[in-house]
Design a protein around this motif. Sequence first.
Motif, PDB file in Angstrom:
ATOM      1  N   HIS A 231      11.569   1.689   7.951  1.00  0.00           N
ATOM      2  CA  HIS A 231      11.353   3.086   7.571  1.00  0.00           C
ATOM      3  C   HIS A 231      11.022   3.137   6.074  1.00  0.00           C
ATOM      4  CE1 HIS A 231      11.958   7.325   6.792  1.00  0.00           C
ATOM      5  NE2 HIS A 231      11.849   7.517   8.098  1.00  0.00           N
ATOM      6  N   SER A 232      10.132   4.042   5.721  1.00  0.00           N
ATOM      7  CA  SER A 232       9.683   4.120   4.335  1.00  0.00           C
ATOM      8  C   SER A 232      10.821   4.387   3.352  1.00  0.00           C
ATOM      9  CB  SER A 232       8.619   5.220   4.183  1.00  0.00           C
ATOM     10  OG  SER A 232       7.506   4.895   4.987  1.00  0.00           O
ATOM     11  N   ASP A 233      11.897   4.957   3.844  1.00  0.00           N
ATOM     12  CA  ASP A 233      13.052   5.171   2.964  1.00  0.00           C
ATOM     13  C   ASP A 233      13.612   3.857   2.426  1.00  0.00           C
ATOM     14  OD1 ASP A 233      12.815   7.841   3.399  1.00  0.00           O
ATOM     15  OD2 ASP A 233      14.459   7.986   4.839  1.00  0.00           O
ATOM     16  N   MET A 234      13.333   2.777   3.126  1.00  0.00           N
ATOM     17  CA  MET A 234      13.862   1.469   2.724  1.00  0.00           C
ATOM     18  C   MET A 234      12.989   0.802   1.666  1.00  0.00           C
ATOM     19  SD  MET A 234      16.468   1.200   4.678  1.00  0.00           S
ATOM     20  CE  MET A 234      16.887  -0.540   4.843  1.00  0.00           C
ATOM     21  N   LEU A 235      11.928   1.484   1.276  1.00  0.00           N
ATOM     22  CA  LEU A 235      10.923   0.904   0.383  1.00  0.00           C
ATOM     23  C   LEU A 235      11.508   0.067  -0.756  1.00  0.00           C
ATOM     24  CD1 LEU A 235       8.039   0.695  -0.712  1.00  0.00           C
ATOM     25  CD2 LEU A 235       8.228   3.007  -1.570  1.00  0.00           C
ATOM     26  N   LYS A 236      12.268   0.712  -1.616  1.00  0.00           N
ATOM     27  CA  LYS A 236      12.734   0.008  -2.816  1.00  0.00           C
ATOM     28  C   LYS A 236      13.552  -1.225  -2.478  1.00  0.00           C
ATOM     29  CE  LYS A 236      12.453   2.488  -7.038  1.00  0.00           C
ATOM     30  NZ  LYS A 236      12.724   3.774  -7.697  1.00  0.00           N
ATOM     31  N   LYS A 237      14.447  -1.054  -1.528  1.00  0.00           N
ATOM     32  CA  LYS A 237      15.335  -2.155  -1.143  1.00  0.00           C
ATOM     33  C   LYS A 237      14.525  -3.350  -0.602  1.00  0.00           C
ATOM     34  CE  LYS A 237      19.512  -2.810   1.744  1.00  0.00           C
ATOM     35  NZ  LYS A 237      19.067  -3.850   2.678  1.00  0.00           N
ATOM     36  N   VAL A 238      13.621  -3.054   0.327  1.00  0.00           N
ATOM     37  CA  VAL A 238      12.861  -4.138   0.961  1.00  0.00           C
ATOM     38  C   VAL A 238      11.932  -4.814  -0.054  1.00  0.00           C
ATOM     39  CG1 VAL A 238      11.176  -4.687   2.753  1.00  0.00           C
ATOM     40  CG2 VAL A 238      13.003  -3.051   3.225  1.00  0.00           C
ATOM     41  N   VAL A 239      11.317  -3.998  -0.910  1.00  0.00           N
ATOM     42  CA  VAL A 239      10.410  -4.562  -1.909  1.00  0.00           C
ATOM     43  C   VAL A 239      11.159  -5.530  -2.812  1.00  0.00           C
ATOM     44  CG1 VAL A 239       9.113  -3.999  -4.005  1.00  0.00           C
ATOM     45  CG2 VAL A 239       8.757  -2.676  -1.923  1.00  0.00           C
ATOM     46  N   ARG A 240      12.365  -5.143  -3.183  1.00  0.00           N
ATOM     47  CA  ARG A 240      13.160  -5.995  -4.063  1.00  0.00           C
ATOM     48  C   ARG A 240      13.548  -7.281  -3.331  1.00  0.00           C
ATOM     49  NH1 ARG A 240      18.022  -3.854  -4.258  1.00  0.00           N
ATOM     50  NH2 ARG A 240      17.148  -1.802  -4.726  1.00  0.00           N
ATOM     51  N   GLU A 241      14.067  -7.118  -2.131  1.00  0.00           N
ATOM     52  CA  GLU A 241      14.559  -8.287  -1.391  1.00  0.00           C
ATOM     53  C   GLU A 241      13.445  -9.250  -1.023  1.00  0.00           C
ATOM     54  OE1 GLU A 241      18.384  -6.096   0.734  1.00  0.00           O
ATOM     55  OE2 GLU A 241      16.783  -6.918   1.984  1.00  0.00           O
ATOM     56  N   LYS A 242      12.292  -8.703  -0.641  1.00  0.00           N
ATOM     57  CA  LYS A 242      11.211  -9.574  -0.160  1.00  0.00           C
ATOM     58  C   LYS A 242      10.212  -9.917  -1.255  1.00  0.00           C
ATOM     59  CE  LYS A 242      11.601  -8.857   4.653  1.00  0.00           C
ATOM     60  NZ  LYS A 242      10.949  -9.276   5.885  1.00  0.00           N
ATOM     61  N   LYS A 243      10.451  -9.385  -2.455  1.00  0.00           N
ATOM     62  CA  LYS A 243       9.569  -9.667  -3.578  1.00  0.00           C
ATOM     63  C   LYS A 243       8.110  -9.361  -3.236  1.00  0.00           C
ATOM     64  CE  LYS A 243      12.506 -13.480  -5.225  1.00  0.00           C
ATOM     65  NZ  LYS A 243      13.538 -12.544  -5.687  1.00  0.00           N
ATOM     66  N   ILE A 244       7.883  -8.158  -2.726  1.00  0.00           N
ATOM     67  CA  ILE A 244       6.531  -7.760  -2.335  1.00  0.00           C
ATOM     68  C   ILE A 244       5.706  -7.452  -3.574  1.00  0.00           C
ATOM     69  CG2 ILE A 244       5.222  -5.925  -1.210  1.00  0.00           C
ATOM     70  CD1 ILE A 244       7.604  -5.909   0.859  1.00  0.00           C
ATOM     71  N   GLN A 245       4.492  -7.993  -3.625  1.00  0.00           N
ATOM     72  CA  GLN A 245       3.654  -7.885  -4.817  1.00  0.00           C
ATOM     73  C   GLN A 245       2.411  -7.023  -4.621  1.00  0.00           C
ATOM     74  OE1 GLN A 245       3.653 -11.966  -4.064  1.00  0.00           O
ATOM     75  NE2 GLN A 245       4.166 -12.537  -6.175  1.00  0.00           N
ATOM     76  N   ILE A 246       1.998  -6.893  -3.358  1.00  0.00           N
ATOM     77  CA  ILE A 246       0.761  -6.156  -3.079  1.00  0.00           C
ATOM     78  C   ILE A 246       1.017  -5.179  -1.939  1.00  0.00           C
ATOM     79  CG2 ILE A 246      -1.619  -6.373  -2.225  1.00  0.00           C
ATOM     80  CD1 ILE A 246      -1.779  -9.090  -3.594  1.00  0.00           C
ATOM     81  N   ALA A 247       0.502  -3.958  -2.090  1.00  0.00           N
ATOM     82  CA  ALA A 247       0.645  -2.935  -1.055  1.00  0.00           C
ATOM     83  C   ALA A 247      -0.727  -2.533  -0.530  1.00  0.00           C
ATOM     84  CB  ALA A 247       1.339  -1.703  -1.627  1.00  0.00           C
ATOM     85  N   ILE A 248      -0.817  -2.390   0.777  1.00  0.00           N
ATOM     86  CA  ILE A 248      -2.032  -1.862   1.397  1.00  0.00           C
ATOM     87  C   ILE A 248      -1.678  -0.518   2.008  1.00  0.00           C
ATOM     88  CG2 ILE A 248      -3.751  -2.214   3.197  1.00  0.00           C
ATOM     89  CD1 ILE A 248      -3.454  -5.197   2.853  1.00  0.00           C
ATOM     90  N   ILE A 249      -2.415   0.515   1.600  1.00  0.00           N
ATOM     91  CA  ILE A 249      -2.075   1.879   2.014  1.00  0.00           C
ATOM     92  C   ILE A 249      -2.971   2.323   3.151  1.00  0.00           C
ATOM     93  CG2 ILE A 249      -1.562   4.195   1.195  1.00  0.00           C
ATOM     94  CD1 ILE A 249      -0.393   2.132  -0.613  1.00  0.00           C
ATOM     95  N   ALA A 250      -2.359   2.600   4.300  1.00  0.00           N
ATOM     96  CA  ALA A 250      -3.126   3.077   5.453  1.00  0.00           C
ATOM     97  C   ALA A 250      -2.378   4.205   6.138  1.00  0.00           C
ATOM     98  CB  ALA A 250      -3.386   1.916   6.422  1.00  0.00           C
ATOM     99  N   VAL A 251      -1.758   5.064   5.324  1.00  0.00           N
ATOM    100  CA  VAL A 251      -1.001   6.198   5.871  1.00  0.00           C
ATOM    101  C   VAL A 251      -1.941   7.391   6.049  1.00  0.00           C
ATOM    102  CG1 VAL A 251       1.138   5.423   4.768  1.00  0.00           C
ATOM    103  CG2 VAL A 251      -0.356   7.031   3.561  1.00  0.00           C
ATOM    104  N   PRO A 252      -1.514   8.434   6.761  1.00  0.00           N
ATOM    105  CA  PRO A 252      -2.357   9.623   6.899  1.00  0.00           C
ATOM    106  C   PRO A 252      -2.601  10.278   5.538  1.00  0.00           C
ATOM    107  CG  PRO A 252      -0.574   9.658   8.503  1.00  0.00           C
ATOM    108  CD  PRO A 252      -0.273   8.536   7.562  1.00  0.00           C
ATOM    109  N   THR A 253      -3.737  10.958   5.445  1.00  0.00           N
ATOM    110  CA  THR A 253      -4.161  11.568   4.185  1.00  0.00           C
ATOM    111  C   THR A 253      -3.080  12.406   3.522  1.00  0.00           C
ATOM    112  OG1 THR A 253      -6.352  11.739   5.165  1.00  0.00           O
ATOM    113  CG2 THR A 253      -5.988  12.958   3.127  1.00  0.00           C
ATOM    114  N   ASP A 254      -2.402  13.219   4.315  1.00  0.00           N
ATOM    115  CA  ASP A 254      -1.508  14.188   3.687  1.00  0.00           C
ATOM    116  C   ASP A 254      -0.253  13.569   3.080  1.00  0.00           C
ATOM    117  OD1 ASP A 254      -1.410  13.766   6.470  1.00  0.00           O
ATOM    118  OD2 ASP A 254       0.167  15.259   6.666  1.00  0.00           O
TER     119      ASP A 254
END
Lengths: 212, 212
Positions: free
Chosen positions: B135-158
């Motif tokens: 869930h997107s609410d987990m963003l910060k936590k998961v990014v930190r834990e998994k050391k994510i460096q690149i994001a690809i955005i494919a969400v709806p426009t709004d």
Amino acid sequence: MANTLRAIPLSTVERLSIYLRTLRESLVEGMDFISSTEIGKRNDFTAAQVRKDLSCFGNFGIKGTGYQISELINTLETILGLDREWKVAIFGLGKLGGALACYKGLKSARFNVVAIFDVDPKKVDKTYKNIPVYHSDMLKKVVREKKIQIAIIAVPTDSAKATIQRIIDAGIKGILNFTEARVPYPDEYILKNVNLAGELESISYYLIHSDL
Amino acid sequence: MANTLRAIPLSTVERLSIYLRTLRESLVEGMDFISSTEIGKRNDFTAAQVRKDLSCFGNFGIKGTGYQISELINTLETILGLDREWKVAIFGLGKLGGALACYKGLKSARFNVVAIFDVDPKKVDKTYKNIPVYHSDMLKKVVREKKIQIAIIAVPTDSAKATIQRIIDAGIKGILNFTEARVPYPDEYILKNVNLAGELESISYYLIHSDL
DNA sequence: TCCTGTGAAGTTCTTCACAGCC
DNA sequence: GGCTGTGAAGAACTTCACAGGA
């Protein structure tokens, strides 16, 4: 001054699309007029750039006031050719082709997907989201009958080169290529490549080379 | 001369990706050396352009002979940062996000999709093609834990603008954006936009303005 | 001879800066 | 005062053309 179709750089044309999006957005926000400064601010361009781009096509602004939004929207749509319907075919009904066939941004912008081509017998001669799916052997016939003007290529890499060549031979002059294949094409054609791997590779480059 | 990381234009970096593809292709064809002329011919660039681009980073060629292919592949991979693994997250598990998650070109180029984010309870807390969906609410936590460096955005426009803002706030410095949203971002970030509608609109422009 | 690497020249694109109008 | 339209200046990118090495 105005209104020549000589030598408009691709970068200007691409920015017109962006201005158009901004204009629609500001119309929704209830604005009537917008300045080049504001268009620039929303897209990280200079105001002079915006004015110069627009002035390639005419004098659309009012000094001291800015640009009348709904009028400029119509003007840009005409310039970009969005005042007509374009018939589009998607080649390759894989995951990407399927995603593109469903993409809302297309239909709303007068790009109408009227055919999908694939070679898989399980997919051919059915419809996908109400769009007929043809075997690629039918290319020339369907293109002629449906007057297809734009092709979107989303086939697997190994068949890409041959597919593009056949599309060129069939006389489709506008091609948007999502594969890595590069094919020489006649001058009066326009072929644009979208290279996902390349985009990520330049992101990678800048991530490691922005010292700071 | 060589080897400064000062002021390499984006267009040069993007061409390096293309050269790399050509080199791999010619290696498969069994070639050992390739000239700037041949690299240019296969991609519709001038030979001087190819040499100038490469000379930004060093003297890789042999006069009279050309470039040793496998060596130049390694060199370009290092320059582009493809000598390491990049951890990528995809935002939005719609049709496009799903297609990108499966895209072979990513994994083969060291871009490893290690997480997908969505807000749909039906998709969250499962896996998609062996990739965990959060869930997107987990963003910060998961990014930190998994050391994510690149994001690809494919969400709806709004929801795009807010999503991108949260990704920037979470400190992901490389962003590839498939939506129409435009968001200001800090200098040390790199945000690239892929705008499908824009690509088609410039094709439309050139189709109607190439007189002939 | 063939091909690279590169200053210099050329071209294209962007920004500046200001006259002119609202 | 604010904002456009635009020639002129400036910056960025590309091509030329040739010296020099394999």
